[in-house]
Write an enzyme that holds these catalytic residues in place. Structure first.
Site, mmCIF file in Angstrom:
data_model
loop_
_atom_site.group_PDB
_atom_site.id
_atom_site.type_symbol
_atom_site.label_atom_id
_atom_site.label_comp_id
_atom_site.label_asym_id
_atom_site.label_seq_id
_atom_site.Cartn_x
_atom_site.Cartn_y
_atom_site.Cartn_z
ATOM 1 N N LEU A 145 -0.208 4.175 1.000
ATOM 2 C CA LEU A 145 -0.766 5.021 2.055
ATOM 3 C C LEU A 145 -1.328 6.338 1.519
ATOM 4 C CD1 LEU A 145 1.848 4.449 4.927
ATOM 5 C CD2 LEU A 145 -0.290 3.229 4.481
ATOM 6 N N SER B 86 -16.186 -2.774 -9.498
ATOM 7 C CA SER B 86 -17.150 -1.838 -8.925
ATOM 8 C C SER B 86 -18.458 -1.888 -9.685
ATOM 9 C CB SER B 86 -16.588 -0.414 -8.991
ATOM 10 O OG SER B 86 -17.576 0.545 -8.689
ATOM 11 N N ILE C 9 -21.348 8.112 3.391
ATOM 12 C CA ILE C 9 -21.669 7.897 4.805
ATOM 13 C C ILE C 9 -20.586 8.498 5.693
ATOM 14 C CG2 ILE C 9 -21.916 6.123 6.595
ATOM 15 C CD1 ILE C 9 -23.324 4.386 4.435
ATOM 16 N N ALA D 22 -6.125 -2.241 -4.396
ATOM 17 C CA ALA D 22 -5.556 -0.897 -4.493
ATOM 18 C C ALA D 22 -6.185 -0.134 -5.652
ATOM 19 C CB ALA D 22 -4.039 -0.979 -4.687
ATOM 20 N N ALA D 23 -6.680 1.056 -5.356
ATOM 21 C CA ALA D 23 -7.261 1.914 -6.389
ATOM 22 C C ALA D 23 -7.541 3.270 -5.767
ATOM 23 C CB ALA D 23 -8.568 1.336 -6.933
ATOM 24 N N GLY E 184 -5.029 5.011 2.524
ATOM 25 C CA GLY E 184 -5.154 4.142 3.686
ATOM 26 C C GLY E 184 -4.278 4.626 4.833
ATOM 27 N N TYR F 235 -13.427 6.204 -13.897
ATOM 28 C CA TYR F 235 -13.200 5.173 -12.881
ATOM 29 C C TYR F 235 -13.835 3.850 -13.311
ATOM 30 C CZ TYR F 235 -13.621 2.690 -8.414
ATOM 31 O OH TYR F 235 -13.578 1.739 -7.422
ATOM 32 N N ASN G 47 -20.957 0.860 -2.626
ATOM 33 C CA ASN G 47 -21.303 1.703 -1.479
ATOM 34 C C ASN G 47 -21.043 1.005 -0.149
ATOM 35 O OD1 ASN G 47 -23.608 2.187 -3.817
ATOM 36 N ND2 ASN G 47 -22.747 4.080 -3.009
ATOM 37 N N ASP H 230 0.852 -1.183 0.000
ATOM 38 C CA ASP H 230 0.000 0.000 0.000
ATOM 39 C C ASP H 230 0.890 1.236 0.000
ATOM 40 O OD1 ASP H 230 -1.913 2.130 0.931
ATOM 41 O OD2 ASP H 230 -3.253 0.402 1.121
#
Length: 333
Positions: free
Chosen positions: A34, A118, A186, A75-76, A37, A141, A170, A32
């Site tokens: 970061l 997705s 959210i 990862a995206a 994340g 995307y 979602n 990652d």
């Protein structure tokens, strides 16, 4: 013991997949950069490597050093709405980085490549969206995600690389980055409430989505490699019940115990109704309606975690490539 690489394992969904894999007895390596994340999300039992999937030398070194059985590619940069305005970044990061992983997986005879795509690949379709529908993505995307799906199919036919594609939608829950101003409605709502700010809603809030609690998604992604019927298939996965964004705002205020106000913004260019059929996933993974977390319960669980961790800053994305038609709220301090 199976050994798995998880890209994006410091991110929200990725960190939960790592936890599930460790529970299943996998040895896990997390890659990652970061950028979205947090190091604290990564389970201490996993080996963490900071780096990008766009660094093909790093990818090749990783695959040479570790004899991976499986690759879980999460990862995206998943800001779907923002992708219109960062097209080059989107394709370099989300598409070309994925190709580095697919190439390495072919060369090193990976047993299965698990990819989180997705619901964005569908674009505007009859709802609920079903896997047999022809994808028609409407933003960069979604275009990148669908291109990777097609490339995995091609790699399977040419080189025998087995794969599993998930199309979650979602997803919400603990570890989510509530400080991202461009995605995760959210988290945005909860962060705004704790700051005492209005909840920002594009348009009149009549858009509908089926919000998916993380525990109804991550464990199935993790265990999918153990289910032969899942190989070389595509699955919608997530919540079944659709809600309007207006209904979501009301429920978030309820579980947070904060009576906020809603600020309606100019409508943006987005798919109005997007939720999926999960019959295929139910059949293959044994998911039943009883196992799906209802929205209020899931939001209550997330709210407890959010309150415990507090407000997050909402930094702006650097180097936006196109400013024309960019929602003004994304430029606000």
């Amino acid at each position: 013991m199976a050994k798995s690489l998880v890209t994006g394992g410091a991110g929200f969904i990725g960190a939960h997949v790592v936890d599930s894999l460790l529970q299943l007895g996998h040895e896990v390596v997390v890659l990652d950069d970061l950028s979205g994340g947090f190091i604290e999300n990564v389970n201490k039992k996993a080996l963490f490597i900071e780096g990008s999937i766009c660094d093909d030398n790093l990818i090749n070194d990783l695959f040479e050093k570790h004899n991976f059985d499986y690759v879980y590619h999460l990862a995206a940069y998943a800001a779907e709405g923002l992708s219109h305005f960062i097209r080059k970044f989107n394709y370099n990061n989300n598409l070309m980085g994925s190709i580095n992983l697919i190439n390495a997986s072919v060369k090193h005879k990976i047993k299965c490549f698990v990819f989180t795509s997705s619901i964005a690949v569908y674009g505007t379709q009859v709802v609920p969206m079903i896997e047999t529908a022809t994808p028609m993505p409407e933003d960069p995307y979604g275009v990148a995600k669908y291109a990777i799906e097609l490339d995995l199919k091609s790699a399977h036919e040419m080189f025998g690389l087995d794969y599993i594609v998930f199309r979650p939608h979602n997803v919400y829950g603990s570890l989510q980055n509530i400080g991202d101003r461009y995605r995760n409605v959210i988290g945005i709502f909860m962060n705004q409430l704790m700051k005492g700010n209005p909840l920002t809603v594009f348009g009149d809030g009549s858009q509908t989505r089926a919000f998916s609690y993380i525990d109804d998604v991550a464990p199935y992604i993790a265990k999918s490699v153990n289910i032969p019927e899942a190989y070389n298939e595509v699955f919608n996965i997530g919540g079944d019940t659709d809600y309007s964004v207006k209904e979501l705002a009301e429920t978030v205020m309820k579980v947070m115990g904060i009576e906020g106000e809603v600020r309606n913004l100019e409508a943006r260019n987005e798919v109005i109704h997007a939720y999926a059929d999960h019959s295929k996933a139910r059949k293959v993974f044994g998911i039943t309606p009883d196992t799906i977390t209802d929205l209020e319960t899931g939001l209550t669980n997330m709210a407890e975690w959010v309150k415990m961790n507090g407000v997050r800053k909402t930094p702006k994305f650097e180097n936006i490539e196109i400013l024309e038609n960019l929602p003004k709220v994304w430029l606000e301090d």
